[in-house]
Design an enzyme around this catalytic site. Sequence first.
Site, PDB file in Angstrom:
ATOM      1  N   GLY B  15     -12.316  20.969  -3.197  1.00  0.00           N
ATOM      2  CA  GLY B  15     -11.870  20.752  -1.824  1.00  0.00           C
ATOM      3  C   GLY B  15     -10.958  19.532  -1.740  1.00  0.00           C
ATOM      4  O   GLY B  15     -10.130  19.307  -2.619  1.00  0.00           O
ATOM      5  N   SER B  19      -9.600  18.637  -5.443  1.00  0.00           N
ATOM      6  CA  SER B  19      -8.208  18.975  -5.752  1.00  0.00           C
ATOM      7  C   SER B  19      -7.424  17.725  -6.139  1.00  0.00           C
ATOM      8  O   SER B  19      -6.525  17.774  -6.985  1.00  0.00           O
ATOM      9  CB  SER B  19      -7.552  19.696  -4.569  1.00  0.00           C
ATOM     10  OG  SER B  19      -7.612  18.896  -3.411  1.00  0.00           O
ATOM     11  N   ARG B  48     -16.443  28.067  -4.493  1.00  0.00           N
ATOM     12  CA  ARG B  48     -17.330  29.015  -3.832  1.00  0.00           C
ATOM     13  C   ARG B  48     -16.675  30.393  -3.719  1.00  0.00           C
ATOM     14  O   ARG B  48     -17.302  31.395  -3.944  1.00  0.00           O
ATOM     15  CB  ARG B  48     -17.720  28.507  -2.442  1.00  0.00           C
ATOM     16  CG  ARG B  48     -19.128  28.937  -2.059  1.00  0.00           C
ATOM     17  CD  ARG B  48     -19.514  28.464  -0.671  1.00  0.00           C
ATOM     18  NE  ARG B  48     -19.223  27.042  -0.490  1.00  0.00           N
ATOM     19  CZ  ARG B  48     -19.336  26.405   0.680  1.00  0.00           C
ATOM     20  NH1 ARG B  48     -19.727  27.068   1.751  1.00  0.00           N
ATOM     21  NH2 ARG B  48     -19.058  25.126   0.779  1.00  0.00           N
ATOM     22  N   LYS B 107     -23.831  11.633  -1.897  1.00  0.00           N
ATOM     23  CA  LYS B 107     -24.747  10.603  -1.390  1.00  0.00           C
ATOM     24  C   LYS B 107     -26.065  11.179  -0.907  1.00  0.00           C
ATOM     25  O   LYS B 107     -27.122  10.585  -1.094  1.00  0.00           O
ATOM     26  CB  LYS B 107     -24.095   9.804  -0.276  1.00  0.00           C
ATOM     27  CG  LYS B 107     -23.680  10.618   0.918  1.00  0.00           C
ATOM     28  CD  LYS B 107     -22.575   9.929   1.698  1.00  0.00           C
ATOM     29  CE  LYS B 107     -21.647  10.941   2.327  1.00  0.00           C
ATOM     30  NZ  LYS B 107     -20.528  11.340   1.500  1.00  0.00           N
ATOM     31  N   GLU B 131     -20.279   6.126  -8.206  1.00  0.00           N
ATOM     32  CA  GLU B 131     -19.537   5.132  -7.415  1.00  0.00           C
ATOM     33  C   GLU B 131     -18.961   5.718  -6.127  1.00  0.00           C
ATOM     34  O   GLU B 131     -18.964   5.083  -5.070  1.00  0.00           O
ATOM     35  CB  GLU B 131     -18.396   4.553  -8.270  1.00  0.00           C
ATOM     36  CG  GLU B 131     -17.516   3.515  -7.596  1.00  0.00           C
ATOM     37  CD  GLU B 131     -18.260   2.203  -7.315  1.00  0.00           C
ATOM     38  OE1 GLU B 131     -18.599   1.972  -6.156  1.00  0.00           O
ATOM     39  OE2 GLU B 131     -18.491   1.443  -8.276  1.00  0.00           O
ATOM     40  N   ILE B 138     -13.793   2.005  -2.667  1.00  0.00           N
ATOM     41  CA  ILE B 138     -14.121   0.593  -2.891  1.00  0.00           C
ATOM     42  C   ILE B 138     -15.064   0.447  -4.076  1.00  0.00           C
ATOM     43  O   ILE B 138     -16.150   1.019  -4.080  1.00  0.00           O
ATOM     44  CB  ILE B 138     -14.800  -0.030  -1.657  1.00  0.00           C
ATOM     45  CG1 ILE B 138     -13.968   0.237  -0.403  1.00  0.00           C
ATOM     46  CG2 ILE B 138     -15.019  -1.513  -1.858  1.00  0.00           C
ATOM     47  CD1 ILE B 138     -14.651  -0.228   0.879  1.00  0.00           C
ATOM     48  N   LYS B 207     -26.221   6.165   2.415  1.00  0.00           N
ATOM     49  CA  LYS B 207     -25.553   5.100   1.657  1.00  0.00           C
ATOM     50  C   LYS B 207     -26.404   3.831   1.647  1.00  0.00           C
ATOM     51  O   LYS B 207     -26.478   3.129   0.634  1.00  0.00           O
ATOM     52  CB  LYS B 207     -24.176   4.841   2.262  1.00  0.00           C
ATOM     53  CG  LYS B 207     -23.217   6.017   2.056  1.00  0.00           C
ATOM     54  CD  LYS B 207     -22.000   5.934   2.960  1.00  0.00           C
ATOM     55  CE  LYS B 207     -21.016   7.064   2.671  1.00  0.00           C
ATOM     56  NZ  LYS B 207     -19.944   7.140   3.691  1.00  0.00           N
TER      57      LYS B 207
END
EC number: 1.1.1.3
Lengths: 451, 451
Positions: B15, B19, B48, B107, B131, B138, B207
């Site tokens: 997606g 990509s 999918r 996450k 990460e 970041i 997060k």
Amino acid sequence: MVRTRPLKVALLGCGVVGSQVARLMTAHAGDLAARIGAPVELAGVAVRRLGRARGDVDPALVTTDAESLVTRGDIDVVVELIGGIEPARSLINAAFESGASVVTANKALLAGDGPALQAAAEKHAADLYFEASVAGAIPLLRPLRESLAGDKVDRVLGIVNGTTNFILDRMESSGASYGEALDEATALGYAEADPTADVEGFDAAAKAAILAGIAFHTRVRLDDVHREGITEITAADIAGARQMGHAVKLLAICERAEDGRSVTARVHPAMIPLSHPLASVREAYNAVFVEAEAAGRLMFYGQGAGGAPTASAVLGDLVAACRNRLTGGLGPRESAYAQLPVSPMGEVTTRYHVSLDVVDKPGVLAQCAAVFADHGVSIDTVRQTGKGNKGGKVGKGGNVGNDGQEGRGGEAKLVVVTHRAPDAALGATVEALRSLDTVHGVASTMRVEGE
Amino acid sequence: MVRTRPLKVALLGCGVVGSQVARLMTAHAGDLAARIGAPVELAGVAVRRLGRARGDVDPALVTTDAESLVTRGDIDVVVELIGGIEPARSLINAAFESGASVVTANKALLAGDGPALQAAAEKHAADLYFEASVAGAIPLLRPLRESLAGDKVDRVLGIVNGTTNFILDRMESSGASYGEALDEATALGYAEADPTADVEGFDAAAKAAILAGIAFHTRVRLDDVHREGITEITAADIAGARQMGHAVKLLAICERAEDGRSVTARVHPAMIPLSHPLASVREAYNAVFVEAEAAGRLMFYGQGAGGAPTASAVLGDLVAACRNRLTGGLGPRESAYAQLPVSPMGEVTTRYHVSLDVVDKPGVLAQCAAVFADHGVSIDTVRQTGKGNKGGKVGKGGNVGNDGQEGRGGEAKLVVVTHRAPDAALGATVEALRSLDTVHGVASTMRVEGE
């Protein structure tokens, strides 16, 4: 999961940073053991002279014979915090030959002899970590080397010297002169007795060389870094910048050329817009902007110096080196495959802010504008102030020739901000302006960045 | 030094982020090979549904059979960008069982099943890097896990959801209502068609769980994170905060208790002073403050979402995982040795900003002040405004009982800011105030942070 035999650490240097490293190793011994997977033991501390108090360090560990400590054969990691070239370089090489990994905060050595040291580490299958050499506590080298390892860094723009930032910040906030602000920095311990390395930009230049080398996968020597300090910055420069909505900062700037075929590294004072995040970096703090193709704009901010903050970076590296000793892994090696040429300062494109004292009579503006044009330098804005006038007028771009409204006789001030042009052309323009009869003097010249 | 046999990468999901990962792997193939020490090959891309355009991806690589791709036996690294719990979890486990390392941006999965996934990685001597799961581009997890590995993190305070920051920033800058700002965020692609995960704080809470776990070397589950969203924030809340010199931000806050014996993690809107660097984080940007014992205050700033920025973080992890495949090293393991209890929200000490609509008659302020005192909550400032008055008066600390100057009849507003107190005591205070006859209503309650 914690093995019994401890990893042994030799500490070279026990000053402001070294004593904090020793303290934290003791205070956090349990945490370090759990995070590494084995206890870490301070096996020895080499100092120049015995007899001074060393905080909590066991006196039995202290020695003046650094070489014997490093080469005794059972040291896993040598932490070098002596600074300078020798004996630090020889001791680091001896450490590698004795099979130890090395953690150092030595920016001068890295900027000068980085490639040789990295080759020595590689040869002996040891690690060389140096996060603390640039921007103290701020995690910066590890993100650049590892987190951005799949990206293309185009630009690094940062405040990497706390002493000069403190001085410029004081000049800005209190209107102090350079000398007064330096005295304050010295009194507060932000500047050393001989502040040359900081105020003349040598410290920042070494950091710029290290940053550019990592960012561009290219060897950048200290000699490749153009360097100007802050000793000639006046309160008037800072007030003038403020009037234009700018702050004056000593910046380290590493850039990839637009065609991608060369890089540059430089350290000089520059005006940056007050809206730029770097403009609001106060006191002795450091902050570094990184612009990468995919990641976009990143900023890293924190304390760039000081015992405990620098010790934090050293200990992070120490944990990494110790983990590698246990797992058989190795940290990142030198990466200089790109081998891009480093262009001289004259080829960097910059913008100039030029303040001229001129004769207040018709035609002067046109005459000055012609000098810019002759050097292929395009003017962005020009501001003209008659002697004693508080106001002035601002023209954008091509309007600068229309100066029929100038006063006659006396002295006026012309403040010109250029568009981007090669730095050499800008320098030559200023020299040519200086030689005009109608120009009494060039009051100040400063580059403009961050726009 | 670049070996010939390429490392093979399987990409799950193609997606917005996937990509970009595929594109950058192609565009920077030479750089990646040099940095890793071997070429990296995109061996397959699982999607999918077939048939949609996949940018530059070779159609021959695209498959709908993710499981066969992951388990085919020659994959070095699986990059999981499907998101959600299943089938992502099963595919990651299958990757480990097939001997591959895994890079993920997931996450929700990490916050829910992190320990089990880390154990699976450990069992199979593979790497699990994530990460990109927190704060997009970041570099944040690597600095926390590695650069600060020798330090003690006391607090993480951050803006980690770009959608809600965009909405709150728009409400602040244009005076828009929550609904209007959400519509704008949706139109610009900053909010999804169903924005629940963002605006109700679920995304930020996941997060926060990940950050708290890493920062405190303790397992923190999603259920441990107190969560409040921004859907009830009004333009009036934001205007009121601005009047007090504050901005409203959705913050993720992970804290170690002062005695060091427990930790907390929470996500909720809060007022922070305009002078705090987080207050000036605009649009959909993210920024995270980290406070550590030795390092002091650090800030990390950048883009928290988007295809290319998130792909930058994924590629950094991919390079690390590939390097480890070549050198035999392993990235950092789960570190949860500290096993600190996670305290419930009621035990967190916070400050409240409470805005009350009260009857405008003598004694009301004293009555309200008594309710605060009864709950052991100390008042910092109180501001009282009669109906139709633009001004008001401000009392500090103990002066709040002196309310003889109040007007009579009609309605007034009382705005109280408390000192730090347990959140449960503050909540109980507000409930008790609500039940007073002289209090018509509690117009707003918001916590105050960053001071």
